[in-house]
Design a protein around this motif. Structure first.
Motif, PDB file in Angstrom:
ATOM      1  N   MET A  38       1.755  -4.988   1.599  1.00  0.00           N
ATOM      2  CA  MET A  38       2.217  -3.808   1.185  1.00  0.00           C
ATOM      3  C   MET A  38       0.688  -2.903   0.919  1.00  0.00           C
ATOM      4  O   MET A  38       1.314  -1.837   1.660  1.00  0.00           O
ATOM      5  N   SER A  91      -0.882  -1.606   3.522  1.00  0.00           N
ATOM      6  CA  SER A  91      -0.190  -0.728   4.838  1.00  0.00           C
ATOM      7  C   SER A  91      -0.190   0.802   4.263  1.00  0.00           C
ATOM      8  O   SER A  91      -0.003   1.949   4.699  1.00  0.00           O
ATOM      9  N   GLN A 123       1.668   2.406   2.208  1.00  0.00           N
ATOM     10  CA  GLN A 123       2.941   2.561   1.723  1.00  0.00           C
ATOM     11  C   GLN A 123       2.587   2.660  -0.066  1.00  0.00           C
ATOM     12  O   GLN A 123       2.190   1.857  -0.594  1.00  0.00           O
ATOM     13  N   ARG A 124       3.411   3.864  -0.570  1.00  0.00           N
ATOM     14  CA  ARG A 124       3.390   4.167  -2.124  1.00  0.00           C
ATOM     15  C   ARG A 124       4.814   5.148  -2.259  1.00  0.00           C
ATOM     16  O   ARG A 124       4.982   5.838  -1.206  1.00  0.00           O
ATOM     17  N   THR A 125       4.833   4.718  -3.428  1.00  0.00           N
ATOM     18  CA  THR A 125       6.425   5.552  -3.394  1.00  0.00           C
ATOM     19  C   THR A 125       5.674   6.968  -4.630  1.00  0.00           C
ATOM     20  O   THR A 125       4.805   7.008  -4.678  1.00  0.00           O
ATOM     21  N   PHE A 127       4.830   0.264  -5.642  1.00  0.00           N
ATOM     22  CA  PHE A 127       5.093  -0.413  -4.355  1.00  0.00           C
ATOM     23  C   PHE A 127       6.667   0.256  -3.116  1.00  0.00           C
ATOM     24  O   PHE A 127       7.565  -0.094  -4.093  1.00  0.00           O
ATOM     25  N   PRO A 128       6.350   1.046  -2.730  1.00  0.00           N
ATOM     26  CA  PRO A 128       7.958   0.147  -2.407  1.00  0.00           C
ATOM     27  C   PRO A 128       9.039  -1.184  -2.565  1.00  0.00           C
ATOM     28  O   PRO A 128       7.858  -2.117  -1.637  1.00  0.00           O
TER      29      PRO A 128
END
Length: 407
Positions: A184, A187, A189-191, A175-176
């Motif tokens: 998070m 959301s 969002q993943r790396t 995760f960022p």
């Protein structure tokens, strides 16, 4: 510290669903494998997201997710041997294979994975795929090695599963900013690390199906190989008993084109026997090279998978076969020598029904865990259905697309 609750039943009697926890499922039509996270949400943050991504379109997904503002682990953690939640139990007991994703503290500051469970063959493929992708994998400590038959991951139809334990540092890398908060995680969002990890595990669990809607028509799925020698393995089976004529499934090596290649073929015969042969196709003519001794313990059944390993080294061709859930035999079942094809070509699979087959069509062929065992570089292009993937040297290669391919 012992769990607050001895079982899900006990937990459900004291905690409020929708306020303290959620049960989440994502079914996949026709899937026979499961990807679960019984300590998802904020219990072992990141485990649920990994399980869902690995299973997407490939496996039935289940997550027990903690959604309390705090103290999720201390309140909601129920150990794997005591997790009796009925939806999860139903999904796993109806599945051939199960991947159970967890989180643990791990070695301080190191992003690492511990792999356990009784499905040691699949666990070994997961380990190899992760290491090939650059991830650190260590031996699981006894308390997290998933070896108890009562562990939910082992309650599959083969009484074995894989337990994937991801360290805190590893899950934070998904995760960022290392932020594993619910905000998070929700959301989306993943790396790139998350995506690489999921992709690696999926190659080990990848399963493809080829829908055969006509008899005596070859369906090929191949990927280019830069070297002529190969050592490949896959599990394969069909969804029906053969009637009228056999079902033929193959591993393919030194594939130049449909008319020139080497084959390790298993025949699912109308009397439920299974026959393994080595063959070559040269200028369109198929020739039998050698036949393995018959094995009465190998009996075909609808949906039953059999592993085949096919090695080509110089002019020596070897193959072996064993039933899914069993151990790979040490000796090769059949060996032949042939020097007709020497150039590098491609590796892959072939499916075909006998010209005398009378099954109600389609007959669906399944291929699972396709892997190149020896290190080799690939520039991977799926020629059959347009899927294109790139794999690093030594990585597992999943040839068949995880959806049904109607050819």
């Amino acid at each position: 510290m012992p769990d607050l609750y001895a079982s899900y039943t006990d937990l459900a009697a004291h905690q409020v669903e929708g306020t303290d926890y959620e049960r989440r499922t994502v079914p996949v039509t026709g899937a026979t494998w499961a990807s679960i996270a019984i300590h998802g949400g904020a219990i072992e943050a990141g485990s649920g997201e990994v399980a869902r991504a690995i299973g997407a379109g490939l496996m039935n997904h289940y997550e027990f997710a903690g959604i309390m503002p705090s103290n999720n682990f201390d309140t909601l953690h129920v150990t794997s041997t005591n997790f009796d939640e009925p939806i999860a139990q139903g999904i796993v007991t109806g599945s051939r294979r199960c991947l159970s994703c967890h989180g643990y503290t791990g070695t301080t500051g190191l992003a690492e994975t511990s792999i356990g469970g009784l499905d040691t063959a699949t666990g070994a493929r997961v380990q190899a795929a992760l290491r090939a992708a650059g991830f650190r994998v260590i031996s699981a400590a006894q308390e997290i090695n998933g070896s108890d038959p009562l562990n939910i991951c082992n309650k599959t139809t083969i009484s074995a599963g894989v337990q994937l334990e991801m360290s805190t540092a590893l899950r934070e890398s998904f995760f960022p900013g290392g932020d594993t908060s619910r905000t998070m995680r929700d959301s989306g969002q993943r790396t790139t690390t998350f995506n690489a990890y999921v992709a690696a595990v999926r190659t080990a669990f990848g399963q493809g199906q080829v829908s055969q809607g006509s008899i005596n028509v070859s369906r090929w799925a191949t990927v280019p190989a830069s070297l002529p020698d190969a050592d490949i393995v896959a599990a394969m089976g069909t969804d029906k008993l053969a009637t009228g004529g056999s079902h033929f499934l193959h591993l393919v090596g030194r594939y130049q084109d449909a008319s020139n290649n080497y084959l390790a073929r298993i025949a699912f015969n109308t009397d439920q026997t299974v026959t393994l042969t080595l063959r070559k196709r040269l200028a369109g003519t198929e020739t039998l090279l050698a036949t393995a001794a018959s094995t009465s313990s190998l009996i075909h059944a609808a949906g039953r998978l059999f592993w085949v390993r096919f090695r080509i080294a110089g002019s020596t061709l070897q193959a072996k076969i064993w039933q899914d859930g069993g151990s790979e035999p040490t000796p090769w079942s059949v060996t032949a020598t042939d020097a007709s094809l020497t150039a590098a070509g491609a590796i892959g699979t072939r499916s075909i029904l006998s010209s005398s087959n009378t099954n109600t069509l389609p007959v669906v062929a399944s291929y699972a865990g396709f892997q190149q065992l020896a290190p080799q570089s690939f520039a991977v292009t799926r020629a059959v259905n347009g899927i294109t993937k790139t794999h690093a040297a030594g990585a597992a290669v999943n040839v068949a697309h995880p959806a049904i391919i109607a050819l």
